[in-house]
Design an enzyme around this catalytic site. Sequence first.
Site, PDB file in Angstrom:
ATOM      1  N   LYS A  81       0.057  -2.225   9.402  1.00  0.00           N
ATOM      2  CA  LYS A  81       0.949  -3.331   9.041  1.00  0.00           C
ATOM      3  C   LYS A  81       2.368  -3.137   9.599  1.00  0.00           C
ATOM      4  CE  LYS A  81      -2.673  -4.749   7.132  1.00  0.00           C
ATOM      5  NZ  LYS A  81      -3.532  -5.658   7.897  1.00  0.00           N
ATOM      6  N   LYS A  84       5.322  -1.396   0.405  1.00  0.00           N
ATOM      7  CA  LYS A  84       3.963  -1.718   0.850  1.00  0.00           C
ATOM      8  C   LYS A  84       3.375  -0.582   1.674  1.00  0.00           C
ATOM      9  CE  LYS A  84       4.191  -6.763   1.273  1.00  0.00           C
ATOM     10  NZ  LYS A  84       4.048  -7.900   2.202  1.00  0.00           N
ATOM     11  N   HIS A  87       1.166 -18.973   0.139  1.00  0.00           N
ATOM     12  CA  HIS A  87       0.496 -18.250   1.226  1.00  0.00           C
ATOM     13  C   HIS A  87      -0.026 -19.306   2.191  1.00  0.00           C
ATOM     14  CE1 HIS A  87      -2.674 -15.217   2.754  1.00  0.00           C
ATOM     15  NE2 HIS A  87      -2.872 -16.342   3.404  1.00  0.00           N
ATOM     16  N   LYS A 146      -9.111 -14.996  -2.800  1.00  0.00           N
ATOM     17  CA  LYS A 146      -8.877 -16.436  -2.692  1.00  0.00           C
ATOM     18  C   LYS A 146      -9.934 -17.188  -3.492  1.00  0.00           C
ATOM     19  CE  LYS A 146      -6.712 -15.706   1.725  1.00  0.00           C
ATOM     20  NZ  LYS A 146      -6.937 -15.586   3.170  1.00  0.00           N
ATOM     21  N   ASN A 204      -4.784 -11.268  10.707  1.00  0.00           N
ATOM     22  CA  ASN A 204      -6.200 -10.896  10.605  1.00  0.00           C
ATOM     23  C   ASN A 204      -6.877 -11.192  11.929  1.00  0.00           C
ATOM     24  OD1 ASN A 204      -5.826 -10.290   7.848  1.00  0.00           O
ATOM     25  ND2 ASN A 204      -6.031 -12.446   7.364  1.00  0.00           N
ATOM     26  N   ARG A 259     -10.050 -11.533  12.820  1.00  0.00           N
ATOM     27  CA  ARG A 259     -11.466 -11.873  12.608  1.00  0.00           C
ATOM     28  C   ARG A 259     -11.563 -13.350  12.262  1.00  0.00           C
ATOM     29  NH1 ARG A 259      -9.602  -9.906   7.576  1.00  0.00           N
ATOM     30  NH2 ARG A 259      -9.606 -11.622   6.094  1.00  0.00           N
ATOM     31  N   VAL A 289     -13.232 -16.257   5.959  1.00  0.00           N
ATOM     32  CA  VAL A 289     -14.139 -16.960   5.038  1.00  0.00           C
ATOM     33  C   VAL A 289     -13.837 -18.461   5.048  1.00  0.00           C
ATOM     34  CG1 VAL A 289     -14.821 -17.212   2.612  1.00  0.00           C
ATOM     35  CG2 VAL A 289     -14.364 -14.929   3.538  1.00  0.00           C
TER      36      VAL A 289
HETATM   37  C1  MV4 Z   1       4.480 -10.068  -0.481  1.00  0.00           C
HETATM   38  C2  MV4 Z   1       4.772 -10.792  -1.667  1.00  0.00           C
HETATM   39  C3  MV4 Z   1       6.093 -11.053  -1.945  1.00  0.00           C
HETATM   40  N1  MV4 Z   1       7.070 -10.610  -1.117  1.00  0.00           N
HETATM   41  N2  MV4 Z   1       5.485  -9.662   0.320  1.00  0.00           N
HETATM   42  C4  MV4 Z   1      -0.163  -9.453  -1.333  1.00  0.00           C
HETATM   43  C5  MV4 Z   1      -1.247  -8.923  -0.451  1.00  0.00           C
HETATM   44  C6  MV4 Z   1      -0.664  -8.772   0.895  1.00  0.00           C
HETATM   45  N3  MV4 Z   1      -1.525  -9.380   1.853  1.00  0.00           N
HETATM   46  C7  MV4 Z   1       0.697  -9.372   0.846  1.00  0.00           C
HETATM   47  N4  MV4 Z   1       0.957  -9.722  -0.512  1.00  0.00           N
HETATM   48  C8  MV4 Z   1       2.178 -10.127  -0.925  1.00  0.00           C
HETATM   49  N5  MV4 Z   1       3.225  -9.760  -0.123  1.00  0.00           N
HETATM   50  C9  MV4 Z   1       6.752  -9.917  -0.007  1.00  0.00           C
HETATM   51  N6  MV4 Z   1       7.728  -9.475   0.786  1.00  0.00           N
HETATM   52  C10 MV4 Z   1       3.710 -11.203  -2.462  1.00  0.00           C
HETATM   53  C11 MV4 Z   1       2.396 -10.875  -2.096  1.00  0.00           C
HETATM   54  C12 MV4 Z   1       1.368 -11.380  -2.976  1.00  0.00           C
HETATM   55  C13 MV4 Z   1       0.471 -12.372  -2.536  1.00  0.00           C
HETATM   56  C14 MV4 Z   1       0.502 -12.863  -1.236  1.00  0.00           C
HETATM   57  C15 MV4 Z   1      -0.376 -13.829  -0.824  1.00  0.00           C
HETATM   58  C16 MV4 Z   1      -1.289 -14.358  -1.733  1.00  0.00           C
HETATM   59  C17 MV4 Z   1      -1.342 -13.894  -3.027  1.00  0.00           C
HETATM   60  C18 MV4 Z   1      -0.468 -12.900  -3.441  1.00  0.00           C
HETATM   61  C19 MV4 Z   1      -0.515 -12.448  -4.752  1.00  0.00           C
HETATM   62  C20 MV4 Z   1       0.356 -11.476  -5.162  1.00  0.00           C
HETATM   63  C21 MV4 Z   1       1.294 -10.937  -4.265  1.00  0.00           C
END
Ligand code: MV4
Length: 455
Positions: free
Chosen positions: A116, A158, A208, A237, A289, A291, A294
Amino acid sequence: MFGKILIANRGEIALRVHRAAHDLGIKTVAIHSTADANAKHVRLADEAICIGPPPARDSYLNIPNIIAAAEISSADAIHPGYGFLSENARFAEIVAEHRIGWIGPEPAHIRTMGDKVEAKRTAARLGLPLVPGSDGPITSLEEARAVADTIGYPVLVKAAAGGGGRGMKVVPTAADLETALGAARSEAKAAFGDDTVYIEKYLGNPRHIEFQIFGDGQGHAIHLGERDCSLQRRHQKVLEESPSPALSQAERNRMGEICANAMAELRYRGAGTIEFLWEDGQFYFIEMNTRLQVEHPVTEMVTGLDLVREQIRVAAGLPLSVAQADVRFRGAAIECRINAEDPETFTPAPGLVSDYHAPGGLAVRVDSALYNGYRIPPYYDSLIAKLIVWGDTRGEAIARLRRALSEFVIGGVKTTIPLHQRLVDEPDFLAGDYSIKWLEQWLAGRAESDEGTAG
Ligand code: MV4
């Protein structure tokens, strides 16, 4: 063009790839574990090879057995589907080393996006907007403090090897930083064997939104618009839609073009998804991603394109079948993920499907490997069907979704259909007014009101 493709997956996605291959006149080879001997993907494929016992690590992740199956069947190429080995760069290399075609991106691109920190560096170089944060991995507490002070609290720690939310820690104030850093590191080490972490500004209430892109590996790339995947529970999801109710056509075109130009510059080959958080009208890249996803059918429903066909074409060295100027976005599509789970507790509920009646009609699509009398094995993901509907408007799509959900009968096992039926009647959903926090808050609220009625 390939004459025969081995499908290194199971369930609805194996079926999805089989159908695209047969539409192109390509033969298919199914692989399966002993638990999947009676699976629909095995029955429909031209050939089938058992590659191991039920646990995925011994079968669908068993690289030597999968390569042997491809050699025995003289398959020209391997399609990995999603999950399993689809984002394993080493597997992609091994496939190529055996002179078997790989229906996916170059291993180097898979590897870059799997890290990442490298993915963010690459995104920055390609002109994608990032979440403010550390410029690379964090190497000391002092560095973490300096970064967090600059971007301002709250921040998020992260895992570089992460994704899917594991090894992620919210840091509300400076006093919480040291503990969060240690916790994120040990979680990352345990989950991925790599304790590399980085820091980002924490976005409190984003959506998202992800863009579907396609490259031909020769420096041409297109975008197929976006999907709004904000409705998630524990990073799974639940419902996805395209277009996002939050974006204007101008915003879509602008960010879509930025994504397509970035992928052209990278000389990316195949399908990819660029994930953003979207808050207050701004996009922030988080991950890519490498790939097929889904939720790709919602993109297929609004563009009329077969994404698996395009994957096969570019893997065979052919150009994409459309240029950006030929891509038209029409109407709205919504996908409900139907899982064999208790709709209240989300406990997996595999078992015998004693009754199966799928909905139908205009603009209703069901991607599922279920059939009457099928026994859902307990070893794999609980996704058993995807219901995808299209409408000229979002309202029309929702009306059709409500009708299709009411027709859908899956007897003998618990499913999340009742959850979707309640969700599609919620005023916030109808208004398109939801963020990544909405679904879990709604579920928590419903659990509370149940306690109220019980007591
Ligand atoms: C974040 C965020 C808030 N701020 N990054 C969760 C999994 C990973 N793919 C990235 N994620 C997040 N990154 C920042 N800087 C909140 C999440 C996150 C989230 C992101 C997308 C869809 C659902 C989520 C649920 C909780 C937290």
